[in-house]
Write an enzyme that holds these catalytic residues in place. Structure first.
Site, PDB file in Angstrom:
ATOM      1  N   GLY A 172      17.092   5.582  28.560  1.00 28.53           N
ATOM      2  CA  GLY A 172      15.872   6.375  28.718  1.00 28.53           C
ATOM      3  C   GLY A 172      14.971   6.176  27.527  1.00 28.53           C
ATOM      4  O   GLY A 172      15.006   5.128  26.869  1.00 28.53           O
ATOM      5  N   SER A 173      14.175   7.190  27.231  1.00 24.11           N
ATOM      6  CA  SER A 173      13.186   7.074  26.160  1.00 24.11           C
ATOM      7  C   SER A 173      13.864   7.057  24.788  1.00 24.11           C
ATOM      8  O   SER A 173      14.988   7.542  24.622  1.00 24.11           O
ATOM      9  CB  SER A 173      12.229   8.259  26.232  1.00 24.11           C
ATOM     10  OG  SER A 173      12.970   9.454  26.108  1.00 24.11           O
TER      11      SER A 173
ATOM     12  N   ARG B 109      12.964   8.856  22.334  1.00 27.21           N
ATOM     13  CA  ARG B 109      13.108  10.269  21.942  1.00 27.21           C
ATOM     14  C   ARG B 109      14.478  10.799  22.397  1.00 27.21           C
ATOM     15  O   ARG B 109      15.226  11.396  21.614  1.00 27.21           O
ATOM     16  CB  ARG B 109      11.973  11.077  22.604  1.00 27.21           C
ATOM     17  CG  ARG B 109      11.978  12.557  22.340  1.00 27.21           C
ATOM     18  CD  ARG B 109      10.931  13.255  23.218  1.00 27.21           C
ATOM     19  NE  ARG B 109      10.902  12.783  24.601  1.00 27.21           N
ATOM     20  CZ  ARG B 109      11.793  13.108  25.528  1.00 27.21           C
ATOM     21  NH1 ARG B 109      12.775  13.925  25.249  1.00 27.21           N
ATOM     22  NH2 ARG B 109      11.696  12.630  26.751  1.00 27.21           N
TER      23      ARG B 109
ATOM     24  N   GLU C 163      20.255   2.433  25.509  1.00 27.06           N
ATOM     25  CA  GLU C 163      19.318   1.474  26.132  1.00 27.06           C
ATOM     26  C   GLU C 163      17.991   2.199  26.251  1.00 27.06           C
ATOM     27  O   GLU C 163      17.769   2.944  27.196  1.00 27.06           O
ATOM     28  CB  GLU C 163      19.828   1.073  27.523  1.00 27.06           C
ATOM     29  CG  GLU C 163      21.141   0.335  27.524  1.00 27.06           C
ATOM     30  CD  GLU C 163      20.998  -1.135  27.160  1.00 27.06           C
ATOM     31  OE1 GLU C 163      19.866  -1.621  26.998  1.00 27.06           O
ATOM     32  OE2 GLU C 163      22.041  -1.801  27.030  1.00 27.06           O
TER      33      GLU C 163
ATOM     34  N   CYS D 160      11.582  -0.921  31.650  1.00 27.25           N
ATOM     35  CA  CYS D 160      11.764  -0.975  30.203  1.00 27.25           C
ATOM     36  C   CYS D 160      11.341  -2.344  29.674  1.00 27.25           C
ATOM     37  O   CYS D 160      10.936  -2.478  28.534  1.00 27.25           O
ATOM     38  CB  CYS D 160      13.213  -0.682  29.842  1.00 27.25           C
ATOM     39  SG  CYS D 160      14.373  -1.704  30.737  1.00 27.25           S
TER      40      CYS D 160
HETATM   41  P1  NAD Z   1      13.837  10.135  29.697  1.00 25.99           P
HETATM   42  O1  NAD Z   1      14.252   9.860  28.304  1.00 25.99           O
HETATM   43  O2  NAD Z   1      12.810  11.169  29.940  1.00 25.99           O
HETATM   44  O3  NAD Z   1      15.124  10.573  30.552  1.00 25.99           O
HETATM   45  C1  NAD Z   1      16.265   9.741  30.678  1.00 25.99           C
HETATM   46  C2  NAD Z   1      17.493  10.589  30.925  1.00 25.99           C
HETATM   47  O4  NAD Z   1      17.813  11.312  29.741  1.00 25.99           O
HETATM   48  C3  NAD Z   1      17.350  11.645  32.019  1.00 25.99           C
HETATM   49  O5  NAD Z   1      18.548  11.681  32.758  1.00 25.99           O
HETATM   50  C4  NAD Z   1      17.130  12.929  31.242  1.00 25.99           C
HETATM   51  O6  NAD Z   1      17.551  14.081  31.930  1.00 25.99           O
HETATM   52  C5  NAD Z   1      18.017  12.695  30.030  1.00 25.99           C
HETATM   53  N1  NAD Z   1      17.647  13.419  28.806  1.00 25.99           N
HETATM   54  C6  NAD Z   1      16.411  13.722  28.367  1.00 25.99           C
HETATM   55  N2  NAD Z   1      16.486  14.302  27.153  1.00 25.99           N
HETATM   56  C7  NAD Z   1      17.799  14.360  26.814  1.00 25.99           C
HETATM   57  C8  NAD Z   1      18.518  14.834  25.676  1.00 25.99           C
HETATM   58  N3  NAD Z   1      17.897  15.382  24.639  1.00 25.99           N
HETATM   59  N4  NAD Z   1      19.860  14.710  25.659  1.00 25.99           N
HETATM   60  C9  NAD Z   1      20.509  14.130  26.695  1.00 25.99           C
HETATM   61  N5  NAD Z   1      19.886  13.686  27.812  1.00 25.99           N
HETATM   62  C10 NAD Z   1      18.534  13.804  27.864  1.00 25.99           C
HETATM   63  O7  NAD Z   1      13.373   8.722  30.327  1.00 25.99           O
HETATM   64  P2  NAD Z   1      12.687   8.406  31.737  1.00 25.99           P
HETATM   65  O8  NAD Z   1      11.278   8.894  31.725  1.00 25.99           O
HETATM   66  O9  NAD Z   1      13.579   8.830  32.860  1.00 25.99           O
HETATM   67  O10 NAD Z   1      12.707   6.797  31.734  1.00 25.99           O
HETATM   68  C11 NAD Z   1      11.754   6.006  31.101  1.00 25.99           C
HETATM   69  C12 NAD Z   1      12.245   5.505  29.756  1.00 25.99           C
HETATM   70  O11 NAD Z   1      13.502   4.878  29.878  1.00 25.99           O
HETATM   71  C13 NAD Z   1      11.330   4.447  29.157  1.00 25.99           C
HETATM   72  O12 NAD Z   1      11.207   4.669  27.777  1.00 25.99           O
HETATM   73  C14 NAD Z   1      12.079   3.154  29.416  1.00 25.99           C
HETATM   74  O13 NAD Z   1      11.742   2.092  28.542  1.00 25.99           O
HETATM   75  C15 NAD Z   1      13.489   3.597  29.247  1.00 25.99           C
HETATM   76  N6  NAD Z   1      14.427   2.691  29.921  1.00 25.99           N
HETATM   77  C16 NAD Z   1      15.162   1.839  29.150  1.00 25.99           C
HETATM   78  C17 NAD Z   1      16.016   0.930  29.756  1.00 25.99           C
HETATM   79  C18 NAD Z   1      16.806  -0.053  28.938  1.00 25.99           C
HETATM   80  O14 NAD Z   1      17.739  -0.629  29.472  1.00 25.99           O
HETATM   81  N7  NAD Z   1      16.489  -0.273  27.672  1.00 25.99           N
HETATM   82  C19 NAD Z   1      16.154   0.926  31.148  1.00 25.99           C
HETATM   83  C20 NAD Z   1      15.405   1.821  31.899  1.00 25.99           C
HETATM   84  C21 NAD Z   1      14.540   2.712  31.270  1.00 25.99           C
END
Ligand code: NAD
Length: 514
Positions: free
Chosen positions: A246-247, A249, A268, A302
């Site tokens: 995910g992000s 952050r 990731e 991503c």
């Molecule tokens: P997001 O970070 O908002 O959420 C991702 C996941 O993390 C969700 O399941 C969410 O519920 C969970 N989450 C959020 N905050 C958390 C915390 N503090 N502790 C634990 N879990 C938490 O991301 P998104 O908007 O769903 O996806 C987009 C982002 O993901 C983009 O930045 C993209 O580049 C990244 N991404 C990276 C890859 C990679 O392989 N590098 C692949 C896909 C997406």
């Protein structure tokens, strides 16, 4: 909206009264006990599902069930574990079209890309089945007479998987298919935005479980929860590995929590991917690669291309070709044939894109095309945008950020060394590419002085990686590697074994202790 594919997958078995279940494995299909949560389709904003989110107590109970399943699974021979993954792959093939439709419904991906995502899952199954007959350690020369040294790879434990909305099936599969052959239990917290994708996957897994009574029924499970559940997983010592996508952050938060208990995290995170287009490039080839990488999945990968760094002598010609190509993009309902660009995931994503464009213009950027919301000939209620190109200086601050939308920054360079420096001078390090016919430039780009990203390509765009390679990136992308190559080692623990088959007890390093 025609939702027959949900019935064909059997998703209604997880519906209790009007609410979907939030804790699901081969033994459980429970409603959550937390706040009510609705899923919406990016296509038209329509509500697709309603849940009560799982609570930390429900996670705790599932974790115990997963540990019991792991204790049984870890002693099952790896090739037998592979048979379970093979069956999952066969079922994914059988239901490929329906599964892709769920992805399109919840993530808004055009159908060909959604089908590609399911294919990625199928391919990872094949890869994992092969691995199930490998998972090999080394034999190492011992310095002591009558001794043998070797290493073994053992199952690790229950693995927590946290995933993003934009690859709602593939990312789970990279982790789960490898984790399963490695002997682990998988507990998955999908994105709150794509809960039906997770339940669709669990229907496939449960079908395979029904056919294979020797597989422990809690070996794979889904917990539909919000960030609080992800945080609870990150803090829970019973998970030796937390794999989070995910992000940045989110990854910093997960990394800190897992690190505080000295667990392992596989991160990731966000990318800020660039392509260098040299004066020695085949511009038409580069053009095709740029368009797919920058506007595919409406810029919500991503690995989406965010920056083109073009040699000053070709920049203008490339800009004109790109504007021409962008003018003919078909934007609209992702279920329709010939549409290439679907919607953004939600209103927040649209607002974030507009803010980034505003900042870019304030920082001297000049919009060459796109950026506006499209409301004609698209389903109402969705956030459709015209992919955008902004001509901007390489040192503008906005260029440092990942904006998860189809904005492409176009900048210029004079020397190849300068281009590489511009490319590397961002906090993220996921995917990168160079277009050039010059062997010297290509080799420099791939060398230790070249791209600092986890993925570095020559004459190929930044997105659309194959599953056979290790996928992931450096710096704020998190450093994790998933999928191919030796990424399986993340899901196992290494045991170094020394065996004395002689009659003496010589000590290492020649120490005499008598
Ligand atoms: P997001 O970070 O908002 O959420 C991702 C996941 O993390 C969700 O399941 C969410 O519920 C969970 N989450 C959020 N905050 C958390 C915390 N503090 N502790 C634990 N879990 C938490 O991301 P998104 O908007 O769903 O996806 C987009 C982002 O993901 C983009 O930045 C993209 O580049 C990244 N991404 C990276 C890859 C990679 O392989 N590098 C692949 C896909 C997406």
């Amino acid at each position: 909206m025609n939702m027959e594919f949900l019935d064909e997958l059997g998703l209604n078995t997880f519906r209790h009264n009007e609410l979907f279940a939030s804790v699901v494995s081969g033994t459980q299909s429970q409603q959550g006990q937390g706040n009510t949560h609705c899923g919406y389709s990016p296509i038209d904003g329509m509500q697709t599902a309603q849940f009560n989110l799982a609570t930390p107590e429900q996670l705790d109970a599932q974790t115990e069930r997963s540990i019991a399943a792991f204790n049984q699974w870890r002693t099952t021979p790896a090739p037998i574990r592979g048979q379970f993954v093979r069956r999952i792959g066969e079922l994914a093939r059988q239901y490929k079209h329906q599964l892709a439709q769920v992805i399109t419904l919840e993530a808004g991906k055009i159908l060909p890309e959604a089908l590609g995502e399911v294919q990625e899952w199928i391919d990872v199954c094949d890869f994992a089945v092969g691995l199930s007959r490998q998972l090999h350690g080394l034999t190492i020369a011992s310095e002591r007479p009558g001794h043998r040294m070797m290493e073994q790879w053992h199952p690790l434990g229950p693995v927590a998987v946290i995933s993003a909305y934009n690859f709602p099936m593939a990312v789970w599969s990279w982790n789960a298919m490898l984790g399963l052959v490695c002997g682990d239990a998988i507990v998955w917290k999908p994105s709150e935005k794509t809960p039906l994708c997770a339940l669709a996957i669990q229907t496939i897994v449960n079908r395979a479980l029904d056919e294979m009574p020797h597989v422990p029924k809690d070996i794979v499970s889904v917990i539909i929860g919000d960030a609080a559940i992800g945080m609870a997983m990150s803090q829970d010592k019973r998970y030796p590995l937390v794999s989070a996508t995910g992000s940045t952050r989110m990854g910093k938060s997960v990394g800190e929590m897992v690190g505080a208990r000295l667990g392992r995290s596989l991160l990731e995170l966000g990318g800020n991917n660039a392509m260098i287009v040299s004066q020695h490039a085949d511009l038409d080839l580069a053009l095709r690669a740029i368009v797919f990488a920058a506007v595919g999945t409406a810029g919500q990968r991503c690995t989406s291309l965010r920056r083109v760094i073009a040699h000053h002598s070709v920049k203008e010609a490339l800009a004109q070709k790109l504007i021409h190509a962008y003018q003919s993009l078909r934007i609209g309902d992702p279920r329709k044939e010939h549409v290439l660009v679907g919607p953004l995931v939600d209103e927040l994503s649209y607002a974030t894109m507009q803010n980034a464009l505003h900042s870019a213009e304030q920082q001297g950027g000049k919009r060459l095309i796109g950026g506006e919301r499209i409301t004609n000939n698209v389903p109402q209620g969705g956030f459709y945008v015209a992919p955008c190109i902004v001509d901007i200086e390489a040192d503008a601050e906005i260029v440092q950020q990942e904006t998860f939308a189809p904005i492409l920054y176009l900048m210029s360079y004079d020397t190849i060394e300068q281009a590489i420096e511009i490319q590397n001078n961002v906090p993220q390090g996921l995917s990168s590419a160079i277009f050039t016919e010059s062997l010297k430039e290509a080799e420099l780009f791939l060398s230790p002085e070249g791209s600092d990203c986890g993925l570095a390509n020559v004459n190929i765009g930044t997105s659309g990686a194959e599953i056979g390679g290790a996928f992931g990136g450096e710096k704020e992308t998190g450093g994790g590697r998933e999928s191919g190559s030796d990424a399986w080692k993340n899901y196992m623990r290494r045991s170094t074994n020394t065996i004395n088959y002689g009659g003496d007890l010589p000590l290492a390093q020649g120490i005499v202790f008598e």
